[in-house]
Enzyme design. Sequence first.
Site, PDB file in Angstrom:
ATOM      1  CG  ASP A  81      -7.797  16.728  -8.307  1.00 28.24           C
ATOM      2  OD1 ASP A  81      -8.134  17.345  -7.647  1.00 28.24           O
ATOM      3  OD2 ASP A  81      -6.653  16.900  -8.924  1.00 28.24           O
ATOM      4  CB  CYS A 130       2.882 -11.857   8.259  1.00 29.96           C
ATOM      5  SG  CYS A 130       2.568 -12.585   9.819  1.00 29.96           S
ATOM      6  CB  CYS A 177       3.628  -9.551  13.127  1.00 28.26           C
ATOM      7  SG  CYS A 177       4.508 -11.097  12.720  1.00 28.26           S
TER       8      CYS A 177
END
Length: 750
Positions: free
Chosen positions: A441, A21, A24
């Site tokens: 873009d 997760c 961590c």
Amino acid sequence: MTTTATGAPSEVELAIGGMTCASCAARIEKKLNRMDGVTATVNYATEKAKVSFAGDVSVQDLIATVEKTGYTAQEPSPPEDPGDDEPVDDELRTLRQRLTTAVLLAVPVVAMAMIPALQFEYWQWLSLTLAAPVVTYAGWPFHKAAFTNARHGAATMDTLISVGTLAAFGWSLWALFLGTAGEPGMTHPFELTIARGDGAGNIYLEAAAGVTAFILAGRYFEARSKRKAGAALRALLELGAKDVTVLGADGREQTVAVGELKVGDRFLVRPGEKIATDGTVVEGSSAVDASMLTGESVPVEVAQGDAVTGATVNAGGRLVVEATRVGADTQLARMAKLVEDAQNGKAAAQRLADRISAVFVPVVIALALGTLGFWLGNGAGLTAAFTAAVAVLIIACPCALGLATPTALLVGTGRGAQLGILIKGPEVLESTRKVDTIVLDKTGTVTTGRMTLLAVHTADGTDEAEVLRLAGALEHASEHPIARAVADGALTKLGSLPTPEDFANVPGLGVQGIVDGHAVLVGRERLLEEWAMELPVELARLKSEAEASGRTAIAVAWDGEARAVLEVADAVKETSAEAITRLRALGLTPILLTGDNAAVAQSVAREVGIAPEDVIAEVLPQDKVDVVKRLQGEGRSVAMVGDGVNDAAALAQADLGLAMGTGTDAAIEAGDLTLVRGDLRAAADAIRLARRTLGTIRSNLFWAFAYNVAALPLAAAGLLNPMLAGAAMAFSSVFVVGNSLRLRSFKAAN
């Protein structure tokens, strides 16, 4: 890679394993940053740590620190390495094996526990035999992660699953071996009554096995859809030419792999071929299509002495190029590095289930201990007190928690796929909620990305069909992209074109030839001037207006007289203006971003309804990332829509990247959502669908916990029987799946 550093800081990228997760990642980052002279950022989504270190620190020291924290670390293999995918495949294969084991063994366990008719004399011992591998082997990743988290004082969804399943399994073992549950003929009658028992005759193996199987299924589907870090890089690196024709000192041609090219080598580029590496033209002239790298829709004319970029396409004549940069120094390789840096810097939203678990787990454990203390204090006896405390842990483990995200994601992505919207993974959805700015873009996204004949202006007494017939016939013989646009426009309107004679390409100016007995010139105004012809005043004015709005103007003359001006440009898609209106309705501010010049950009912006101040033009590919970073620095949450290689890094950097499916693989891999149709209206639908899917995940998580939370007081009071535990598990799971299926009714805006 330098393994020790003294003086100037060195940088290394480590592949981190064992993270479950986002917390961590935060823990590893904290440990690394405590080392002298070390600055580290750890990304959970890409499973990489980017570390800058100086002094006496070595790479081995960094790896040792990560390993001491309870995780694995190693220097990653380069992206070109075909073995790069193997760990991902191994991980998925192991997960699939655990899931298959869990499902095959858990189904009979749940069936026997819930259907009294299946409970033969020694059914409970068969249940134990089947459930044991599910809880131990199949559930091992949860127990391992829970242990790692516990060592660091953290609680995640893994902790909740591990504690709940082990409590149910441990209690069942006690009841079977030391209680009365192991006696022949023991049954679980089908009753949802609330009555106190000592628990010695109850087993909860179906809860332990069922929860493990359900949550493993969720994890497997999630892992399968999770983006592989490095896929965008592989797509980018594959864009380049694979082989190149090198010219020896004696002029002989030899085909070699691009990797063997050295600076100073001269190589041949034929029409239609990719240019192998960055270099300078030493012989020949041509038009080079660099749109995939630069976003410029108009091909660039190159001649002797001009610089060219690797991976661009030679659209015209034969070129001889001298290599100036090879390997990691080329523009393409530098863009690949930009994409990688952007992906590594992108913070992964901590999974919602983990955020809830971080609060829920300590509360449940405290409640279980409180229940134990309360019953012991009331003199209820050790067995009754333990029964109630363990029941709290069993009922608190929500089986539906594992299904909440994946089922909504599966239905949402399935519906999206039907509508031409591909969603990469759950972390994408968190981003859509906050997005307030959408960067578009221009080339290939708002416009078609192809040069198109937009207008024909004729001199007095000249027929438009005749202009198209003569100019189209001549341009049809040319390979130039602008010539192709004129020829295609003429073919569309007329159906067929005559064949020219004495065709000649005039480098940098245009084409000339004989069509049906007429001497025809098509090209720049300078080409006409060389033949002592001038444009009439009205045509000259129209040509200037076209060029002022960013279009390419082409002069047409025959039989000694200027007859017409053709306007060619990258046409705006018919649906773009409507798409901009829809995006505004979702609360997003559209910004037009392009490598083209300001005149072209402002012209397109006016046509689709984007404010002049929201246009950013003449942006180099590597600077697109900086534009996104600048907007993020202003506190905006940025979505980006793009289709080219030049957009890949910006798509990865944006909080939400939407790639046009009609674009390049590199852009598609770097994006979070892919719009298969290449229609900008799909961007608005994609954001609506993603927000709706996120809403469904949130309501799923609420209900996954709600059923279990409602049963907690019964468990604490010692009134929980196995049927109630099983019913809570079944009801919450059915509800979550049903709620997710409602996403199938999502409709795209007409």
